[in-house]
Design a protein around this motif. Structure first.
Motif, short mmCIF file in Angstrom:
data_model
loop_
_atom_site.label_atom_id
_atom_site.label_comp_id
_atom_site.label_asym_id
_atom_site.label_seq_id
_atom_site.Cartn_x
_atom_site.Cartn_y
_atom_site.Cartn_z
N THR A 15 -3.81 17.66 5.10
CA THR A 15 -3.64 18.24 3.76
C THR A 15 -3.79 19.75 3.76
O THR A 15 -3.36 20.41 2.82
CB THR A 15 -4.66 17.63 2.79
OG1 THR A 15 -5.99 17.90 3.28
CG2 THR A 15 -4.46 16.12 2.68
N THR A 28 0.82 -1.22 0.00
CA THR A 28 0.00 0.00 0.00
C THR A 28 0.85 1.26 0.00
O THR A 28 0.40 2.31 -0.49
CB THR A 28 -0.93 0.01 1.22
OG1 THR A 28 -0.16 -0.15 2.43
CG2 THR A 28 -1.96 -1.11 1.12
N GLU A 29 2.05 1.20 0.55
CA GLU A 29 2.92 2.37 0.55
C GLU A 29 3.36 2.75 -0.86
O GLU A 29 3.72 3.91 -1.12
CB GLU A 29 4.15 2.12 1.42
CG GLU A 29 3.88 2.06 2.91
CD GLU A 29 3.43 3.38 3.49
OE1 GLU A 29 3.72 4.42 2.85
OE2 GLU A 29 2.79 3.39 4.55
N ASN A 59 -4.12 2.73 2.83
CA ASN A 59 -3.30 2.83 4.04
C ASN A 59 -4.15 3.10 5.28
O ASN A 59 -3.94 2.52 6.35
CB ASN A 59 -2.27 3.95 3.88
CG ASN A 59 -1.24 3.64 2.81
OD1 ASN A 59 -1.06 2.49 2.45
ND2 ASN A 59 -0.60 4.67 2.28
N LEU A 60 -5.13 4.01 5.12
CA LEU A 60 -5.99 4.35 6.24
C LEU A 60 -6.80 3.15 6.70
O LEU A 60 -6.95 2.90 7.91
CB LEU A 60 -6.92 5.50 5.85
CG LEU A 60 -6.24 6.81 5.39
CD1 LEU A 60 -7.29 7.84 4.98
CD2 LEU A 60 -5.34 7.36 6.48
N GLN A 70 -4.28 6.97 -0.78
CA GLN A 70 -4.03 6.91 0.66
C GLN A 70 -5.11 6.15 1.42
O GLN A 70 -4.89 5.75 2.57
CB GLN A 70 -3.96 8.33 1.23
CG GLN A 70 -2.75 9.12 0.75
CD GLN A 70 -1.45 8.55 1.27
OE1 GLN A 70 -1.37 7.99 2.36
NE2 GLN A 70 -0.39 8.67 0.47
N TRP A 71 -6.26 5.90 0.77
CA TRP A 71 -7.36 5.27 1.50
C TRP A 71 -7.04 3.84 1.90
O TRP A 71 -7.52 3.37 2.94
CB TRP A 71 -8.63 5.32 0.64
CG TRP A 71 -9.02 6.71 0.28
CD1 TRP A 71 -8.88 7.32 -0.94
CD2 TRP A 71 -9.57 7.70 1.15
NE1 TRP A 71 -9.31 8.62 -0.88
CE2 TRP A 71 -9.74 8.89 0.38
CE3 TRP A 71 -9.93 7.70 2.49
CZ2 TRP A 71 -10.26 10.05 0.94
CZ3 TRP A 71 -10.44 8.87 3.03
CH2 TRP A 71 -10.61 10.02 2.26
N THR A 122 1.41 2.63 -3.52
CA THR A 122 0.30 3.14 -4.30
C THR A 122 0.15 4.64 -4.08
O THR A 122 0.59 5.19 -3.06
CB THR A 122 -1.02 2.43 -3.90
OG1 THR A 122 -1.28 2.68 -2.51
CG2 THR A 122 -0.89 0.93 -4.13
N ASN A 123 -0.48 5.31 -5.02
CA ASN A 123 -0.72 6.75 -4.92
C ASN A 123 -1.97 7.07 -4.11
O ASN A 123 -2.19 8.22 -3.74
CB ASN A 123 -0.85 7.36 -6.32
CG ASN A 123 0.44 7.24 -7.10
OD1 ASN A 123 1.53 7.31 -6.53
ND2 ASN A 123 0.32 7.05 -8.42
N TYR A 173 -6.02 12.54 8.23
CA TYR A 173 -5.45 12.69 6.89
C TYR A 173 -5.98 13.93 6.19
O TYR A 173 -5.23 14.69 5.56
CB TYR A 173 -5.74 11.44 6.06
CG TYR A 173 -5.44 11.60 4.59
CD1 TYR A 173 -4.13 11.68 4.14
CD2 TYR A 173 -6.47 11.70 3.65
CE1 TYR A 173 -3.84 11.84 2.79
CE2 TYR A 173 -6.20 11.85 2.30
CZ TYR A 173 -4.88 11.93 1.88
OH TYR A 173 -4.61 12.10 0.55
N ASN A 222 -8.69 8.11 11.35
CA ASN A 222 -7.60 8.17 10.38
C ASN A 222 -7.94 9.09 9.22
O ASN A 222 -7.10 9.88 8.74
CB ASN A 222 -7.28 6.77 9.85
CG ASN A 222 -6.68 5.87 10.92
OD1 ASN A 222 -6.18 6.35 11.94
ND2 ASN A 222 -6.73 4.57 10.70
#
Length: 370
Positions: A124, A47-48, A56-57, A53-54, A50-51, A120, A116
């Motif tokens: 931003t 997952t790190e 990862n969350l 972020q969901w 990938t572009n 996040y 999370n």
């Protein structure tokens, strides 16, 4: 999860004694937990890359609850095996406990996921902090209520009867805790009407309230004053007072009255004209707003003209820098015409006292005394 179901259906049928079964379930839980940790570490690496972020969350939200489920579910089975050899009563409540564990883990995952996502989105710095926090709190409250209702239904309570009781109980609670409810709905009105948000500078002419909003809670709002003292204001207060939000100003005003000496009266038209031209060409003055420079009045010791204009900036520090620059340029224009700014003066006119000539003072005769 398939292994957990297999443990639930087959662990009790192991022909050995119950302590062997408990040991087997514990070892199986340890193996499953190790597999989950290994799988989690591999998924983190994927997952790190990938572009998005969901993923990862979601993965971070699953970590601790799934580990807890791996240990709690088999522990419930082991506990049932122990009780079967010591208690003769029915153990149907263990099945209820297993369902409640699943519900609890599911709600826990959702709450962690909401936290999370909130963290996040706020990191931003592209979203309104107040709106994000409001949506997060409403979502958490919704899932907590769903979880509570599921728990009550699992214990055999009728939801229809519970809702009926809740209507009567809500009336009683509302009368007993009206201040708490007024603060709660006051917080909702702040979120919906949005007279201010976190980070805004607000003040109230009705109360001694002025500072920067740090947090908007369900019951109270925390305001940090300019001398760094925290103010804890109940939300219901904001429905009864006037709130001014200088953070949403479009411009800041410069309004100054400047006095010229009476001796420099013939120079006032030229001074006023140059000051007006200076303001119209100043890069930090908003010429789309009202701009006035006019002779105003005959003061006690000066000829007064006033400057009325608006700056482009609303930042408090930058505003004072612009105002300082404007005033210094006005003073330079005045000195350019060999004029000067008046200061309070008083003119005292002494008039010489006239005395009568003693030569023409008529003589007075003393009265006769008999």
């Amino acid at each position: 999860m398939e292994i957990l179901k297999w443990l639930n259906t087959h662990a009790i049928s192991i022909p050995d004694s119950w302590n062997n079964s408990v040991l087997f379930i514990t070892l199986a839980s340890l193996v499953i937990w190790g597999i989950w940790r290994l799988l989690y570490s591999r998924l983190i690496v994927i997952t790190e890359k990938t572009n998005v972020q969901w993923d990862n969350l979601l993965l971070h939200a699953l970590k601790t609850p799934i580990s807890t489920l791996i240990w709690c579910w088999p522990a419930t089975i082991s506990f049932g095996l122990v009780l079967e050899h010591h208690v003769e009563s029915d153990l149907n409540w263990l099945d209820t406990s297993k369902r409640l564990i699943v519900v609890m883990i599911f709600i826990w995952i959702l709450l962690r996921l909401i936290n999370n996502i909130e963290y996040y989105v706020l990191s931003t710095k592209k979203k309104d902090e107040t709106t994000v926090q409001a949506i997060s709190k409403v979502a958490k409250l919704f899932f907590l209520i769903i979880g509570l209702l599921t728990f009550l239904q699992a214990f055999g309570l009728s939801l229809s009867g519970l809702l009926t009781f809740g209507g009567v109980g809500g009336l009683i609670v509302g009368l007993a805790a009206k201040d708490l409810l007024s603060n709660f709905f006051g917080g909702l009105m702040i979120y919906f009407d949005r007279p201010f948000k976190v980070g805004d500078w607000i003040r109230s002419p009705d109360r001694d309230i002025e500072g920067t909003v740090e947090r908007i809670g369900w019951r109270m709002t925390i305001i940090r004053t300019f001398d760094k003292r925290p103010l804890y204001v109940p939300n219901s207060v904001f429905s009864n007072i006037v709130v001014e939000n200088p953070s949403r100003m479009l411009n800041r005003r410069i309004y100054e009255t400047i006095g010229i000496r009476y001796d420099d009266g013939d120079k006032i038209p030229s001074i006023i004209q140059d000051v007006k031209v200076m303001l119209e060409t100043h890069p930090d003055i908003d010429t789309n707003q009202t701009l006035i420079v006019n002779f105003n009045q005959f003061g006690p010791s000066s000829l007064d003209f006033f400057v009325y204009t608006f700056t482009k900036t609303v930042n408090w520090i930058r505003y004072h820098e612009v105002k300082q620059d404007v005033l210094l340029k006005i003073m330079a224009i005045i000195h350019q015409y060999d004029a000067d700014i008046a200061f309070p003066t008083q003119t005292i006119k002494l008039q010489q006292e006239t005395r009568p000539n003693p030569e023409i003072i008529p003589e007075t005769k003393a009265p006769d005394i008999q």
